[in-house]
Design a protein around this motif. Structure first.
Motif, mmCIF file in Angstrom:
data_model
loop_
_atom_site.group_PDB
_atom_site.id
_atom_site.type_symbol
_atom_site.label_atom_id
_atom_site.label_comp_id
_atom_site.label_asym_id
_atom_site.label_seq_id
_atom_site.Cartn_x
_atom_site.Cartn_y
_atom_site.Cartn_z
ATOM 1 N N CYS A 47 0.279 5.874 0.594
ATOM 2 C CA CYS A 47 0.875 7.213 0.547
ATOM 3 C C CYS A 47 -0.212 8.242 0.250
ATOM 4 O O CYS A 47 -1.107 7.985 -0.553
ATOM 5 C CB CYS A 47 1.927 7.308 -0.552
ATOM 6 S SG CYS A 47 3.260 6.134 -0.408
ATOM 7 N N VAL A 48 -0.102 9.416 0.851
ATOM 8 C CA VAL A 48 -0.979 10.538 0.537
ATOM 9 C C VAL A 48 -0.299 11.348 -0.556
ATOM 10 O O VAL A 48 0.892 11.650 -0.472
ATOM 11 C CB VAL A 48 -1.226 11.415 1.786
ATOM 12 C CG1 VAL A 48 -2.050 12.641 1.434
ATOM 13 C CG2 VAL A 48 -1.907 10.607 2.870
ATOM 14 N N LEU A 49 -1.050 11.679 -1.602
ATOM 15 C CA LEU A 49 -0.513 12.467 -2.706
ATOM 16 C C LEU A 49 -0.789 13.941 -2.445
ATOM 17 O O LEU A 49 -1.928 14.336 -2.224
ATOM 18 C CB LEU A 49 -1.158 12.026 -4.027
ATOM 19 C CG LEU A 49 -1.017 10.547 -4.347
ATOM 20 C CD1 LEU A 49 -1.791 10.203 -5.605
ATOM 21 C CD2 LEU A 49 0.441 10.167 -4.492
ATOM 22 N N HIS A 50 0.263 14.740 -2.468
ATOM 23 C CA HIS A 50 0.152 16.174 -2.179
ATOM 24 C C HIS A 50 0.315 16.981 -3.451
ATOM 25 O O HIS A 50 1.223 16.726 -4.238
ATOM 26 C CB HIS A 50 1.232 16.616 -1.194
ATOM 27 C CG HIS A 50 1.092 15.990 0.156
ATOM 28 N ND1 HIS A 50 1.958 16.249 1.175
ATOM 29 C CD2 HIS A 50 0.180 15.136 0.674
ATOM 30 C CE1 HIS A 50 1.599 15.577 2.266
ATOM 31 N NE2 HIS A 50 0.525 14.887 1.970
ATOM 32 N N GLY A 87 -5.604 12.794 -3.189
ATOM 33 C CA GLY A 87 -5.908 11.380 -3.115
ATOM 34 C C GLY A 87 -4.806 10.574 -2.463
ATOM 35 O O GLY A 87 -3.918 11.113 -1.805
ATOM 36 N N THR A 88 -4.871 9.276 -2.673
ATOM 37 C CA THR A 88 -3.888 8.365 -2.102
ATOM 38 C C THR A 88 -3.414 7.382 -3.171
ATOM 39 O O THR A 88 -4.038 7.246 -4.226
ATOM 40 C CB THR A 88 -4.485 7.567 -0.926
ATOM 41 O OG1 THR A 88 -5.597 6.821 -1.401
ATOM 42 C CG2 THR A 88 -4.899 8.466 0.212
ATOM 43 N N ALA A 89 -2.339 6.732 -2.887
ATOM 44 C CA ALA A 89 -1.789 5.687 -3.752
ATOM 45 C C ALA A 89 -1.129 4.654 -2.852
ATOM 46 O O ALA A 89 -0.984 4.868 -1.647
ATOM 47 C CB ALA A 89 -0.783 6.268 -4.741
ATOM 48 N N CYS A 90 -0.749 3.557 -3.427
ATOM 49 C CA CYS A 90 -0.067 2.508 -2.670
ATOM 50 C C CYS A 90 1.228 2.165 -3.393
ATOM 51 O O CYS A 90 1.237 1.936 -4.603
ATOM 52 C CB CYS A 90 -0.962 1.278 -2.566
ATOM 53 S SG CYS A 90 -0.195 -0.036 -1.587
ATOM 54 N N LEU A 91 2.293 2.139 -2.652
ATOM 55 C CA LEU A 91 3.593 1.758 -3.177
ATOM 56 C C LEU A 91 3.804 0.285 -2.870
ATOM 57 O O LEU A 91 3.757 -0.118 -1.710
ATOM 58 C CB LEU A 91 4.684 2.603 -2.523
ATOM 59 C CG LEU A 91 6.108 2.352 -2.965
ATOM 60 C CD1 LEU A 91 6.302 2.828 -4.388
ATOM 61 C CD2 LEU A 91 7.069 3.061 -2.033
ATOM 62 N N LEU A 92 3.995 -0.538 -3.907
ATOM 63 C CA LEU A 92 4.300 -1.963 -3.740
ATOM 64 C C LEU A 92 5.771 -2.130 -4.090
ATOM 65 O O LEU A 92 6.214 -1.669 -5.160
ATOM 66 C CB LEU A 92 3.430 -2.807 -4.668
ATOM 67 C CG LEU A 92 1.935 -2.722 -4.406
ATOM 68 C CD1 LEU A 92 1.281 -1.778 -5.394
ATOM 69 C CD2 LEU A 92 1.314 -4.082 -4.521
ATOM 70 N N ALA A 93 6.522 -2.760 -3.227
ATOM 71 C CA ALA A 93 7.956 -2.870 -3.447
ATOM 72 C C ALA A 93 8.471 -4.255 -3.062
ATOM 73 O O ALA A 93 8.070 -4.819 -2.052
ATOM 74 C CB ALA A 93 8.705 -1.814 -2.639
ATOM 75 N N ALA A 94 9.352 -4.774 -3.899
ATOM 76 C CA ALA A 94 10.040 -6.036 -3.629
ATOM 77 C C ALA A 94 11.532 -5.761 -3.728
ATOM 78 O O ALA A 94 11.977 -5.002 -4.588
ATOM 79 C CB ALA A 94 9.621 -7.103 -4.633
ATOM 80 N N PHE A 95 12.291 -6.391 -2.845
ATOM 81 C CA PHE A 95 13.727 -6.152 -2.777
ATOM 82 C C PHE A 95 14.435 -7.471 -2.530
ATOM 83 O O PHE A 95 14.023 -8.245 -1.665
ATOM 84 C CB PHE A 95 14.020 -5.159 -1.641
ATOM 85 C CG PHE A 95 15.469 -4.886 -1.431
ATOM 86 C CD1 PHE A 95 16.190 -4.162 -2.353
ATOM 87 C CD2 PHE A 95 16.119 -5.356 -0.302
ATOM 88 C CE1 PHE A 95 17.538 -3.905 -2.162
ATOM 89 C CE2 PHE A 95 17.460 -5.101 -0.093
ATOM 90 C CZ PHE A 95 18.178 -4.374 -1.037
ATOM 91 N N VAL A 106 3.536 1.599 -8.385
ATOM 92 C CA VAL A 106 2.567 2.440 -7.705
ATOM 93 C C VAL A 106 1.187 2.014 -8.183
ATOM 94 O O VAL A 106 0.955 1.871 -9.378
ATOM 95 C CB VAL A 106 2.801 3.935 -7.997
ATOM 96 C CG1 VAL A 106 1.723 4.795 -7.345
ATOM 97 C CG2 VAL A 106 4.183 4.355 -7.516
ATOM 98 N N SER A 107 0.290 1.805 -7.234
ATOM 99 C CA SER A 107 -1.062 1.357 -7.530
ATOM 100 C C SER A 107 -2.055 2.333 -6.899
ATOM 101 O O SER A 107 -1.744 2.969 -5.892
ATOM 102 C CB SER A 107 -1.261 -0.049 -6.961
ATOM 103 O OG SER A 107 -2.580 -0.488 -7.148
ATOM 104 N N ALA A 108 -3.225 2.423 -7.477
ATOM 105 C CA ALA A 108 -4.251 3.301 -6.912
ATOM 106 C C ALA A 108 -4.775 2.764 -5.587
ATOM 107 O O ALA A 108 -5.162 3.535 -4.715
ATOM 108 C CB ALA A 108 -5.404 3.466 -7.903
ATOM 109 N N ARG A 109 -4.762 1.446 -5.432
ATOM 110 C CA ARG A 109 -5.323 0.823 -4.224
ATOM 111 C C ARG A 109 -4.396 -0.268 -3.712
ATOM 112 O O ARG A 109 -3.389 -0.575 -4.331
ATOM 113 C CB ARG A 109 -6.695 0.210 -4.535
ATOM 114 C CG ARG A 109 -7.747 1.219 -4.939
ATOM 115 C CD ARG A 109 -9.038 0.557 -5.386
ATOM 116 N NE ARG A 109 -8.884 -0.572 -6.293
ATOM 117 C CZ ARG A 109 -8.685 -0.492 -7.610
ATOM 118 N NH1 ARG A 109 -8.588 0.685 -8.178
ATOM 119 N NH2 ARG A 109 -8.576 -1.563 -8.349
ATOM 120 N N ARG A 110 -4.813 -0.865 -2.609
ATOM 121 C CA ARG A 110 -4.065 -1.984 -2.030
ATOM 122 C C ARG A 110 -5.044 -3.136 -1.857
ATOM 123 O O ARG A 110 -5.530 -3.423 -0.780
ATOM 124 C CB ARG A 110 -3.454 -1.562 -0.697
ATOM 125 C CG ARG A 110 -2.604 -2.641 -0.067
ATOM 126 C CD ARG A 110 -1.896 -2.161 1.139
ATOM 127 N NE ARG A 110 -2.823 -1.891 2.240
ATOM 128 C CZ ARG A 110 -2.438 -1.562 3.448
ATOM 129 N NH1 ARG A 110 -1.169 -1.427 3.731
ATOM 130 N NH2 ARG A 110 -3.321 -1.341 4.400
#
Length: 154
Positions: A47-50, A87-95, A106-110
């Motif tokens: 994700c791009v952070l605005h 900057g950017t972030a990474c959304l990690l999701a489990a369902f 939410v993580s800074a990297r992937r």
């Protein structure tokens, strides 16, 4: 005369390997809910952070130009679509589709380390599970080897 080419519902070439894996995944989704073997879907999304707009829009002029209509009551305030990239972030999701539970981080990297950390958190979320059935894509960090790279062997 050229043969008619069948159109597929997704982009790209659908081949036999894709169809076989798709059938496997669909069969997994049909399993009854069992807390000992939870079916969990996992994915990541960069994700791009605005930040806020660089400059606010000028106020609506007091005197409208010919042909312009005044803003109607109840209409939202105008805002600029210009933003500051922060900057950017990474959304990690489990369902877990069978019960509707989700776990999001939410993580800074992937990276592989981020994936391992999330998977440890996910496993802790299912203490009664004998084995988790994990449905995920084949990203390069989604392998057994990444656990050996980032976690103690035990």
């Amino acid at each position: 005369m050229q043969p008619h080419r069948q159109q597929h519902w997704c982009l790209g070439e659908v081949n036999a390997a894709f169809l076989a894996r798709m059938e496997d995944v669909l069969a997994i989704y049909e399993r009854p809910v069992d807390p000992r073997f939870p079916v969990v879907c996992f994915d990541e999304r960069p994700c791009v952070l605005h930040g806020q707009p660089v400059e606010p829009l000028p106020p609506v002029p007091a005197h409208l130009a010919q042909g312009q209509q005044p803003a109607k009551p109840g209409r939202p305030r105008r805002e600029s679509s210009t933003y500051v990239r922060q900057g950017t972030a990474c959304l990690l999701a489990a369902f877990e589709p069978g019960v509707g539970q989700r776990l999001v981080e939410v993580s800074a990297r992937r990276t592989g380390a981020d994936y391992c950390r999330f998977m440890q958190r996910l496993a802790a979320h299912y203490p009664e599970a004998e084995k988790m059935v994990l449905v995920q894509d084949n990203l390069n960090t989604h392998t057994d080897a990444v656990f050996y790279q980032h976690l103690p062997a035990a």
